[in-house]
Every structure is written in structure tokens, then in C-alpha cells.
Design a protein around this motif. Structure first.
Motif, mmCIF file in Angstrom:
data_model
loop_
_atom_site.group_PDB
_atom_site.id
_atom_site.type_symbol
_atom_site.label_atom_id
_atom_site.label_comp_id
_atom_site.label_asym_id
_atom_site.label_seq_id
_atom_site.Cartn_x
_atom_site.Cartn_y
_atom_site.Cartn_z
ATOM 1 N N SER A 179 0.832 -1.209 0.000
ATOM 2 C CA SER A 179 0.000 0.000 0.000
ATOM 3 C C SER A 179 0.864 1.256 0.000
ATOM 4 C CB SER A 179 -0.963 0.006 1.184
ATOM 5 O OG SER A 179 -0.289 0.267 2.394
ATOM 6 N N ALA A 180 2.004 1.201 0.667
ATOM 7 C CA ALA A 180 2.905 2.361 0.659
ATOM 8 C C ALA A 180 3.380 2.663 -0.752
ATOM 9 C CB ALA A 180 4.101 2.097 1.571
ATOM 10 N N ARG A 237 -11.344 -14.950 4.027
ATOM 11 C CA ARG A 237 -12.330 -14.421 3.075
ATOM 12 C C ARG A 237 -12.391 -12.902 3.141
ATOM 13 N NH1 ARG A 237 -15.636 -18.287 4.834
ATOM 14 N NH2 ARG A 237 -16.903 -16.823 6.000
ATOM 15 N N ARG A 238 -12.436 -12.380 4.341
ATOM 16 C CA ARG A 238 -12.530 -10.927 4.494
ATOM 17 C C ARG A 238 -11.263 -10.254 3.988
ATOM 18 N NH1 ARG A 238 -14.905 -9.094 10.071
ATOM 19 N NH2 ARG A 238 -15.215 -7.236 8.852
ATOM 20 N N TYR A 239 -10.135 -10.873 4.220
ATOM 21 C CA TYR A 239 -8.845 -10.332 3.785
ATOM 22 C C TYR A 239 -8.753 -10.334 2.264
ATOM 23 C CZ TYR A 239 -3.684 -10.244 3.458
ATOM 24 O OH TYR A 239 -2.385 -9.948 3.175
ATOM 25 N N SER A 240 -9.038 -11.470 1.651
ATOM 26 C CA SER A 240 -8.881 -11.578 0.201
ATOM 27 C C SER A 240 -9.947 -10.782 -0.551
ATOM 28 C CB SER A 240 -8.888 -13.040 -0.242
ATOM 29 O OG SER A 240 -10.089 -13.664 0.118
ATOM 30 N N ALA A 241 -11.113 -10.595 0.041
ATOM 31 C CA ALA A 241 -12.162 -9.817 -0.624
ATOM 32 C C ALA A 241 -11.755 -8.355 -0.769
ATOM 33 C CB ALA A 241 -13.463 -9.913 0.154
ATOM 34 N N ARG A 242 -10.941 -7.868 0.141
ATOM 35 C CA ARG A 242 -10.515 -6.471 0.102
ATOM 36 C C ARG A 242 -9.252 -6.284 -0.730
ATOM 37 N NH1 ARG A 242 -12.843 -3.354 4.410
ATOM 38 N NH2 ARG A 242 -11.196 -1.877 3.988
ATOM 39 N N PRO A 261 -5.023 -0.995 -1.415
ATOM 40 C CA PRO A 261 -5.523 -0.039 -0.421
ATOM 41 C C PRO A 261 -4.879 -0.251 0.957
ATOM 42 C CG PRO A 261 -7.344 -1.097 -1.581
ATOM 43 C CD PRO A 261 -6.096 -1.817 -1.981
ATOM 44 N N HIS A 262 -4.674 0.829 1.661
ATOM 45 C CA HIS A 262 -4.068 0.789 2.995
ATOM 46 C C HIS A 262 -4.941 0.025 3.984
ATOM 47 C CE1 HIS A 262 -2.599 2.590 6.835
ATOM 48 N NE2 HIS A 262 -1.444 2.440 6.231
ATOM 49 N N SER A 263 -6.238 0.024 3.754
ATOM 50 C CA SER A 263 -7.165 -0.633 4.682
ATOM 51 C C SER A 263 -6.930 -2.136 4.783
ATOM 52 C CB SER A 263 -8.608 -0.361 4.268
ATOM 53 O OG SER A 263 -8.863 -0.896 2.987
#
Length: 170
Positions: free
Chosen positions: A104-105, A158-163, A110-112
Motif C-alpha cells: 500500500s505504501a 475471506r474478508r482479507y482476500s475480498a478487500r 488499499p491501505h485498509s
């Protein structure tokens, strides 16, 4: 974060050694020496708005060092012991949160993603793992846990890879 790396760096291998007969792990002095200051440096650079190269380098080095540290612990030796496996799996989120911080840097993701991996994966998983392990140990109960931990890992992944979507470039 630094406190997590200090505590997990001591208790995860110790709990594993106490529970797994014949368990042995490596401890390289260079990795041990870098495990605490590198995350501090990466977070300081990130918080102070340092150049993308500095943040990316420090975060990338942190991901590599903690990935090696996790490999030193030989997590595959925990076998079918969910109460130990969750400790190792939660710690795996250290490199899984610093790698996207580096990306992200440099403007690739995305940084999120990095913040999400750190908060949900490492802190959430680590807290649940430590609370259940220490609660059982301090109440003189058997140090076993059900397979409900297995529900946490797919949720976090799942939550990690979705973002994890590339940042649109103009």
C-alpha cells in the motif's frame, strides 16, 4: 503490535514445546534481534508520513522477518491440536499484515487491507487464542479446544482476500 510480537514470540513456542513431545524449533539471533524493532520502525515511518520507499522497505522487511520467525517455530508440528494451531495461525497475520502495508505504501493495494489484517486477523485471532489457552491453563483444565477455531480462519481469509483489490491508477 510490538507487545504482540514480544508476547507471542515467547509464549507460542513455549506452549508448543510443553504440549508436543519432541518439539524443537530454531531461534536465529538475527531474526530475534529484528523481530521487535522492525515493526516499530515500519509503524513510525507510516505514521510520520515518511517516503513510500522507507515505509515499503520497513514493512516488507518486517513481513519477511516475521515470516522466517514463524517458519522457525515449525508450525506444522502442532498436528491436530487446535489450541496450538490457532496461536500459530494468529501469528501468521503478522507477515500477512505487513506485506500489504508495504504494497500500500507503494500504491499497489488499499491501505485498509493492512489495517484489516492487523486488527481482525492478528489481534482478533490472537486474543481469542490467548484467552482460551490461558483460561484453561489457569483453571487447571485440560488444554484442549474444539475445532471451532477452524471457523475463524476461513472467515478472516475471506474478508482479507475480498478487500485485496489493486488500486486503480490514473
Amino acid at each position: 503490535m510490538t507487545l504482540v510480537t514480544i508476547i507471542a514470540g515467547r509464549v507460542t513456542p513455549m506452549f508448543t514445546a510443553n504440549a508436543v513431545p519432541g518439539y524443537a524449533f530454531r531461534r536465529w539471533s538475527a531474526i530475534k534481534a529484528l523481530a521487535v524493532p522492525l515493526p516499530l520502525l515500519a509503524f513510525a515511518y507510516n505514521a510520520l508520513g515518511a517516503s513510500a520507499w522507507l515505509v515499503g522497505s520497513a514493512a516488507g522487511a518486517t513481513a519477511v522477518v516475521h515470516g522466517i520467525r514463524l517458519a522457525e517455530w515449525r508450525s506444522w508440528q502442532v498436528g491436530r491440536r487446535p489450541i496450538l494451531a490457532i496461536l500459530h495461525a494468529a501469528y501468521a497475520w503478522v507477515p500477512l499484515s505487513f506485506a500489504p502495508l508495504a504494497l500500500s505504501a507503494l500504491g499497489f493495494v488499499p491501505h485498509s487491507i493492512a489495517l484489516h489484517a492487523l486488527a481482525v486477523g492478528l489481534l482478533g485471532g490472537g486474543i481469542i487464542a490467548m484467552i482460551t489457552r490461558t483460561a484453561l491453563g489457569h483453571t487447571s483444565r485440560r488444554l484442549v479446544a474444539g475445532s471451532t477455531y477452524c471457523l475463524l480462519l476461513p472467515r478472516d481469509r475471506r474478508r482479507y482476500s475480498a478487500r485485496f483489490r489493486p488500486v486503480a491508477r490514473e
